[in-house]
Design a protein around this motif. Structure first.
Motif, PDB file in Angstrom:
ATOM      1  N   MET A 266       0.819  -1.068   0.041  1.00 41.38           N
ATOM      2  CA  MET A 266      -0.008   0.036  -0.032  1.00 41.38           C
ATOM      3  C   MET A 266       0.716   1.359   0.006  1.00 41.38           C
ATOM      4  SD  MET A 266      -1.402   0.230   3.876  1.00 41.38           S
ATOM      5  CE  MET A 266      -1.287  -1.561   4.276  1.00 41.38           C
TER       6      MET A 266
ATOM      7  N   PHE B 268      -3.626  -2.816   0.031  1.00 39.36           N
ATOM      8  CA  PHE B 268      -4.571  -1.753   0.806  1.00 39.36           C
ATOM      9  C   PHE B 268      -5.930  -2.430   0.873  1.00 39.36           C
ATOM     10  CE2 PHE B 268      -7.700   1.533   0.471  1.00 39.36           C
ATOM     11  CZ  PHE B 268      -7.760   2.254   1.675  1.00 39.36           C
ATOM     12  N   LYS B 269      -6.552  -3.147  -0.021  1.00 37.30           N
ATOM     13  CA  LYS B 269      -8.081  -3.400   0.237  1.00 37.30           C
ATOM     14  C   LYS B 269      -7.957  -4.632   1.174  1.00 37.30           C
ATOM     15  CE  LYS B 269     -10.263  -0.810  -2.601  1.00 37.30           C
ATOM     16  NZ  LYS B 269     -11.211   0.159  -2.064  1.00 37.30           N
TER      17      LYS B 269
ATOM     18  N   GLU C 117      -7.537  -3.143   4.798  1.00 31.98           N
ATOM     19  CA  GLU C 117      -8.818  -2.370   4.939  1.00 31.98           C
ATOM     20  C   GLU C 117      -9.629  -3.281   5.358  1.00 31.98           C
ATOM     21  OE1 GLU C 117     -11.036   1.259   3.261  1.00 31.98           O
ATOM     22  OE2 GLU C 117     -10.880  -0.216   1.981  1.00 31.98           O
TER      23      GLU C 117
ATOM     24  N   GLN D 122       0.088   7.191   1.546  1.00 31.96           N
ATOM     25  CA  GLN D 122      -1.342   7.861   1.524  1.00 31.96           C
ATOM     26  C   GLN D 122      -2.617   6.829   1.843  1.00 31.96           C
ATOM     27  OE1 GLN D 122       0.739   8.148  -1.236  1.00 31.96           O
ATOM     28  NE2 GLN D 122       1.202  10.025  -0.566  1.00 31.96           N
ATOM     29  N   GLU D 123      -2.466   5.448   1.169  1.00 30.88           N
ATOM     30  CA  GLU D 123      -3.383   4.355   1.679  1.00 30.88           C
ATOM     31  C   GLU D 123      -3.178   3.971   3.184  1.00 30.88           C
ATOM     32  OE1 GLU D 123      -4.032   2.172  -2.594  1.00 30.88           O
ATOM     33  OE2 GLU D 123      -2.371   1.839  -1.355  1.00 30.88           O
TER      34      GLU D 123
END
Length: 202
Positions: A1, A41-42, A45, A4-5
């Motif tokens: 990631m 990132f996903k 998250e 920013q993420e």
């Protein structure tokens, strides 16, 4: 990631647990990003959302990595299922078709059988002991793979390098073997006569 993420991840943790002092300075933020930055990132998250929904206390780095690994690592069989695969291979292929039997196994199951020896398992006269021994080896292999799946890529690479260096150092030193036959003096009468004169015996 990306950084920013990661800011989104950090903000989510701080928002979900406002009374906890999480990542209070730039050094802790850098450490968290270094330890989580290799995760998609996903995936991160989604894992974080599950942890927030199920935990009262803020998740630590290890917990986030473990949850992400659950999403991305293939489901491993437990020791009982793996032993069932071994028993089926023994019944189907037997002692004389060991190579085919090993080809039918995979992952930690195959690694555990390789350590024990497929032929030894076929010929073993104590199936209870074999099963217990397999369970012990399989669980150790499985735990190592689970731990490795949770490590950041850079850490895993460094770990592999250190282990390789350690294995190289533990190799026994090669002993130099001299194959040349030692010279043998021929005790001719002339040689003995000359030697006795040199020693003052004649």
């Amino acid at each position: 990631m990306t950084p920013q993420e990661f800011d989104v991840i950090r903000a989510a943790i701080k928002s979900a647990y406002p009374t906890f002092n999480i990542m209070p300075d730039k050094y802790s933020i850098q450490l968290w990003y270094r330890m989580l930055g290799d995760i998609d990132f996903k995936v991160c998250e989604t894992a974080l959302q599950e942890l927030i929904a199920t935990q009262t206390y803020p998740p630590q780095i290890a917990e986030i990595r473990a949850k992400c690994a659950e999403y991305t690592t293939p489901q491993m069989k437990d020791a009982g299922e793996a032993w069932g695969d071994v028993q089926r291979a023994i019944q189907k292929y037997g002692y004389y078709r060991a190579e085919e039997a090993m080809a039918s196994l995979s992952g930690p199951t195959k690694e555990a059988v390789e350590r024990m020896g497929f032929r030894e398992l076929c010929l073993g006269d104590n199936p209870v002991a074999n099963r217990a021994h397999f369970f012990k080896i399989y669980d150790a292999i499985l735990q190592r793979k689970i731990n490795d799946s949770r490590l950041p890529e850079l850490v895993l690479k460094k770990k592999a390098e250190y282990m390789l260096n350690c294995a190289e150092q533990e190799k026994p030193a090669e002993i130099e073997v001299h194959t040349e036959e030692p010279e043998v003096s021929v005790s001719t009468p002339e040689f003995i006569d000359r030697l006795m004169k040199e020693k003052g015996l004649r």
